[in-house]
Design an enzyme around this catalytic site. Structure first.
Site, PDB file in Angstrom:
ATOM      1  N   ASN A 160     -44.889 -55.898  -5.366  1.00 32.15           N
ATOM      2  CA  ASN A 160     -44.202 -55.682  -4.092  1.00 32.15           C
ATOM      3  C   ASN A 160     -44.827 -56.567  -3.029  1.00 32.15           C
ATOM      4  O   ASN A 160     -45.783 -56.182  -2.352  1.00 32.15           O
ATOM      5  CB  ASN A 160     -44.259 -54.205  -3.715  1.00 32.15           C
ATOM      6  CG  ASN A 160     -43.408 -53.365  -4.627  1.00 32.15           C
ATOM      7  OD1 ASN A 160     -42.185 -53.356  -4.516  1.00 32.15           O
ATOM      8  ND2 ASN A 160     -44.059 -52.714  -5.601  1.00 32.15           N
ATOM      9  N   GLU A 161     -44.262 -57.755  -2.913  1.00 31.17           N
ATOM     10  CA  GLU A 161     -44.802 -58.742  -1.983  1.00 31.17           C
ATOM     11  C   GLU A 161     -44.476 -58.337  -0.543  1.00 31.17           C
ATOM     12  O   GLU A 161     -43.651 -57.449  -0.309  1.00 31.17           O
ATOM     13  CB  GLU A 161     -44.202 -60.119  -2.313  1.00 31.17           C
ATOM     14  CG  GLU A 161     -44.511 -60.621  -3.722  1.00 31.17           C
ATOM     15  CD  GLU A 161     -45.978 -60.999  -3.954  1.00 31.17           C
ATOM     16  OE1 GLU A 161     -46.860 -60.570  -3.194  1.00 31.17           O
ATOM     17  OE2 GLU A 161     -46.253 -61.725  -4.925  1.00 31.17           O
ATOM     18  N   PRO A 162     -45.154 -58.979   0.431  1.00 34.49           N
ATOM     19  CA  PRO A 162     -44.879 -58.643   1.836  1.00 34.49           C
ATOM     20  C   PRO A 162     -43.376 -58.627   2.123  1.00 34.49           C
ATOM     21  O   PRO A 162     -42.631 -59.493   1.646  1.00 34.49           O
ATOM     22  CB  PRO A 162     -45.589 -59.773   2.588  1.00 34.49           C
ATOM     23  CG  PRO A 162     -46.727 -60.150   1.677  1.00 34.49           C
ATOM     24  CD  PRO A 162     -46.186 -60.010   0.287  1.00 34.49           C
ATOM     25  N   SER A 164     -41.597 -55.911   1.312  1.00 33.36           N
ATOM     26  CA  SER A 164     -41.043 -54.823   0.483  1.00 33.36           C
ATOM     27  C   SER A 164     -41.038 -53.537   1.306  1.00 33.36           C
ATOM     28  O   SER A 164     -42.038 -53.205   1.950  1.00 33.36           O
ATOM     29  CB  SER A 164     -41.906 -54.599  -0.768  1.00 33.36           C
ATOM     30  OG  SER A 164     -41.936 -55.764  -1.558  1.00 33.36           O
ATOM     31  N   THR A 179     -49.604 -65.395  -4.753  1.00 29.38           N
ATOM     32  CA  THR A 179     -49.642 -64.703  -6.048  1.00 29.38           C
ATOM     33  C   THR A 179     -49.522 -65.719  -7.174  1.00 29.38           C
ATOM     34  O   THR A 179     -50.234 -65.642  -8.194  1.00 29.38           O
ATOM     35  CB  THR A 179     -48.481 -63.678  -6.119  1.00 29.38           C
ATOM     36  OG1 THR A 179     -48.654 -62.739  -5.052  1.00 29.38           O
ATOM     37  CG2 THR A 179     -48.445 -62.964  -7.445  1.00 29.38           C
TER      38      THR A 179
END
Ligand code: F6R
Length: 270
Positions: A160-162, A164, A179
């Site tokens: 869940n990247e920024p 999300s 990532t």
């Protein structure tokens, strides 16, 4: 103000700092063992949410040791992994399926049918349905009893990247540049790292009854401090754990360096 009350004042998630990652892993494995045994007595399966990456490796080693040396059985355990790279088959050496077999599943007595990971090869037009079914399978199993997490330098839990949202569910996501850079060595170059993954959402993770996020090493210290002491924000997905009733952080000393109770002298922390 002593360091304990400093922790209470600044830290919004209960955070335990251990001498080493192996000490933290042993403590966590003991809790998971107790859960499995308690569930066994009730005649019910224990539902574990599992993570990949380097962080949970000492924890998996300890589970394997408990199985081999102390007879802990995983016959009554059902697992749901957080994520899988999109585009990688389960036989790809860098797939999370392969990782889990190498690091845990091949060394314990868990039945194959109890293991669940999102598929990395589901066709594009079936991704939505696949993700919906993953959510459904978790619910049908009774929900995750104990969710294990690591944290990425972007603050991600799962992938869940920024950006999300707190309500996000299992879905395909575009991996952040940081990532992909962090995974570059495993794939012999950033250009070989998949651009997408299928991940449980923040909302999926927050439904777990118990959650422990582990973090080791100085390169996680900054993001750990933001997640533990900073505002709850979708810029750091792990900060949503502040709103979970039982979430805890297990970290080593290096990963604790940016916490206020460690960074500032006692006379300053007031
Ligand atoms: C892996 C996962 C990720 C990792 C995170 C940390 O299933 O969901 O959130 O936990 O990227 O990775 P490591 O442990 O390799 O630093």
């Amino acid at each position: 103000m002593n360091r304990r009350s400093a922790a209470e004042a600044y830290e919004k998630v209960p955070t335990s700092i251990f001498e080493s990652s192996s000490a933290a892993a042993a403590s966590l494995a003991k809790e998971v063992r107790e859960l499995i045994e308690a569930r066994n007595k009730e005649g019910k399966p224990a539902i574990l949410g599992l993570a990949t990456g380097s962080t949970p490796v000492p924890f998996y080693r300890e589970l394997i040791r408990l199985h081999r040396e102390e007879g802990l059985s995983f016959k009554n355990v059902i697992t749901f992994n957080l994520d899988e790279y999109y585009g990688l088959g389960s036989d790809h050496p860098e797939s999370y399926y392969r990782f889990m077999c190498d690091q845990l599943f091949d060394h314990i007595d868990i039945p194959k049918e109890n293991i669940h990971l999102p598929s990395g090869t589901v066709p594009g037009d079936q991704v939505f349905e696949h993700c919906r079914q993953y959510e459904e399978m978790i619910d049908a199993a009774g929900g995750v009893d104990f969710q294990i997490l690591g944290i990425g330098r972007t603050g991600h839990i799962g992938f869940n990247e920024p950006g999300s949202s707190r309500e996000s569910l299992t879905r395909r996501i575009t991996l952040d540049r940081i990532t992909r850079q962090d995974a570059a060595a495993d794939f012999r170059g950033e250009e070989n790292v998949p651009r997408f993954a299928i991940t449980m959402g923040v909302g999926t993770i927050l439904r777990a009854k118990q959650i422990v996020l582990m973090a080791w090493g100085e390169n996680k210290a900054g993001v750990v401090a933001r997640a533990v002491e900073g505002p709850v924000t979708d810029a750091v997905s792990a900060s949503f754990l502040q709103d979970h009733e039982t979430a805890r952080f297990f970290i080593d000393q290096a990963a604790s360096r940016e916490l206020t109770r460690i960074k500032l002298p006692c006379w300053w922390v007031r």
